[in-house]
Design a protein around this motif. Sequence first.
Motif, PDB file in Angstrom:
ATOM      1  N   SER A  43      32.626  44.879  49.818  1.00 18.29           N
ATOM      2  CA  SER A  43      34.388  45.404  49.771  1.00 18.29           C
ATOM      3  C   SER A  43      34.347  46.794  49.053  1.00 18.29           C
ATOM      4  O   SER A  43      33.176  47.235  48.775  1.00 18.29           O
ATOM      5  CB  SER A  43      34.604  44.094  48.336  1.00 18.29           C
TER       6      SER A  43
ATOM      7  N   PHE B  18      30.388  36.912  44.912  1.00 17.44           N
ATOM      8  CA  PHE B  18      30.122  37.417  46.507  1.00 17.44           C
ATOM      9  C   PHE B  18      30.566  38.679  45.625  1.00 17.44           C
ATOM     10  O   PHE B  18      29.836  39.781  45.691  1.00 17.44           O
ATOM     11  CB  PHE B  18      31.318  37.274  47.552  1.00 17.44           C
ATOM     12  N   LEU B  19      31.300  38.866  44.927  1.00 12.13           N
ATOM     13  CA  LEU B  19      31.579  40.506  44.755  1.00 12.13           C
ATOM     14  C   LEU B  19      30.549  40.709  43.215  1.00 12.13           C
ATOM     15  O   LEU B  19      30.121  41.827  43.195  1.00 12.13           O
ATOM     16  CB  LEU B  19      32.963  39.872  42.882  1.00 12.13           C
TER      17      LEU B  19
ATOM     18  N   LEU C  61      39.245  35.961  38.329  1.00  8.42           N
ATOM     19  CA  LEU C  61      38.798  34.511  38.981  1.00  8.42           C
ATOM     20  C   LEU C  61      37.754  33.346  38.595  1.00  8.42           C
ATOM     21  O   LEU C  61      38.978  31.972  38.592  1.00  8.42           O
ATOM     22  CB  LEU C  61      38.048  35.119  40.365  1.00  8.42           C
TER      23      LEU C  61
ATOM     24  N   HIS D 218      46.250  40.534  45.350  1.00  7.25           N
ATOM     25  CA  HIS D 218      45.438  40.474  45.120  1.00  7.25           C
ATOM     26  C   HIS D 218      45.052  42.306  45.832  1.00  7.25           C
ATOM     27  O   HIS D 218      45.523  42.120  46.433  1.00  7.25           O
ATOM     28  CB  HIS D 218      44.290  39.838  45.560  1.00  7.25           C
TER      29      HIS D 218
ATOM     30  N   MET E  36      38.989  43.684  46.726  1.00  5.85           N
ATOM     31  CA  MET E  36      38.063  42.108  46.176  1.00  5.85           C
ATOM     32  C   MET E  36      37.666  42.429  47.616  1.00  5.85           C
ATOM     33  O   MET E  36      36.998  41.404  48.158  1.00  5.85           O
ATOM     34  CB  MET E  36      38.671  42.272  45.103  1.00  5.85           C
ATOM     35  N   GLU E  37      38.678  42.389  49.107  1.00  2.00           N
ATOM     36  CA  GLU E  37      38.355  41.880  49.964  1.00  2.00           C
ATOM     37  C   GLU E  37      37.112  42.215  50.704  1.00  2.00           C
ATOM     38  O   GLU E  37      36.555  43.194  50.722  1.00  2.00           O
ATOM     39  CB  GLU E  37      39.707  42.834  50.914  1.00  2.00           C
ATOM     40  N   VAL E  38      36.127  40.970  51.456  1.00  5.95           N
ATOM     41  CA  VAL E  38      35.182  41.274  52.150  1.00  5.95           C
ATOM     42  C   VAL E  38      35.633  42.438  53.340  1.00  5.95           C
ATOM     43  O   VAL E  38      36.492  42.564  54.309  1.00  5.95           O
ATOM     44  CB  VAL E  38      34.695  40.076  52.898  1.00  5.95           C
TER      45      VAL E  38
ATOM     46  N   ASN F 195      36.529  28.223  45.857  1.00  2.00           N
ATOM     47  CA  ASN F 195      36.492  29.623  47.086  1.00  2.00           C
ATOM     48  C   ASN F 195      36.943  30.555  45.933  1.00  2.00           C
ATOM     49  O   ASN F 195      36.083  31.748  45.929  1.00  2.00           O
ATOM     50  CB  ASN F 195      38.364  29.492  47.129  1.00  2.00           C
ATOM     51  N   PHE F 196      37.614  30.571  44.659  1.00  3.51           N
ATOM     52  CA  PHE F 196      37.668  31.652  43.783  1.00  3.51           C
ATOM     53  C   PHE F 196      36.426  32.130  43.244  1.00  3.51           C
ATOM     54  O   PHE F 196      36.061  32.944  43.071  1.00  3.51           O
ATOM     55  CB  PHE F 196      38.766  30.949  42.324  1.00  3.51           C
TER      56      PHE F 196
ATOM     57  N   GLN G 263      33.386  30.718  44.078  1.00  4.95           N
ATOM     58  CA  GLN G 263      32.569  31.640  45.210  1.00  4.95           C
ATOM     59  C   GLN G 263      33.327  33.306  45.812  1.00  4.95           C
ATOM     60  O   GLN G 263      32.111  33.726  45.840  1.00  4.95           O
ATOM     61  CB  GLN G 263      32.732  30.735  46.674  1.00  4.95           C
ATOM     62  N   HIS G 264      34.323  33.761  45.817  1.00  6.66           N
ATOM     63  CA  HIS G 264      34.741  34.368  45.883  1.00  6.66           C
ATOM     64  C   HIS G 264      33.603  35.749  44.510  1.00  6.66           C
ATOM     65  O   HIS G 264      33.219  36.775  44.576  1.00  6.66           O
ATOM     66  CB  HIS G 264      35.991  35.552  45.930  1.00  6.66           C
TER      67      HIS G 264
END
Length: 164
Positions: free
Chosen positions: A17, A67-68, A47, A2, A6-8, A60-61, A63-64
């Motif tokens: 991110s 988040f994005l 995602l 990835h 895109m990471e927190v 989880n995908f 949820q992320h």
Amino acid sequence: QHSPAMEVDGDAAYGASLGMRQFLGTCNRPPNVKGGDFCLYGMASALWVIARHDHPDRRNFLQHASFLLGSTMNHVLDFMESSGWPISLVDILANLEAADKNEEFLLPPEARRRFEMPKVGRQTSVEILEAVRVADQFEHSPIRLEVWEVGVHASLSAEVIQML
């Protein structure tokens, strides 16, 4: 594998991110100034597509993806319905709920029907002509509308001003 964009980021406000920060910066800079190469809506859509294909980490995908789009900031980065991407935050949130209830994945038309959402996307020429025909039935003098965009968060008012 990835994208690091895109990471927190624990050091950034709300964990935003790098890609989220670049997107917000792009919303607030002049059109002639180039932004980052990270496509926030493309990543959120990717995602969603991965989750759509029965990935074991579907929730989880999704949820992320939420988040994005700024779930930690009242989804201030979500302008997907005004973009060319075929999904929206509703599709992501509807499928988060479906995952929690162990229900089947919902495609965009199903999610919109379930939550009674209006049609998303550009109007057809027939729909536009019908709207013009209806508008022509009303007699009114021209209206002057003056809009001022004030503040540091131009991205929050840009969509409203664009629609006028």
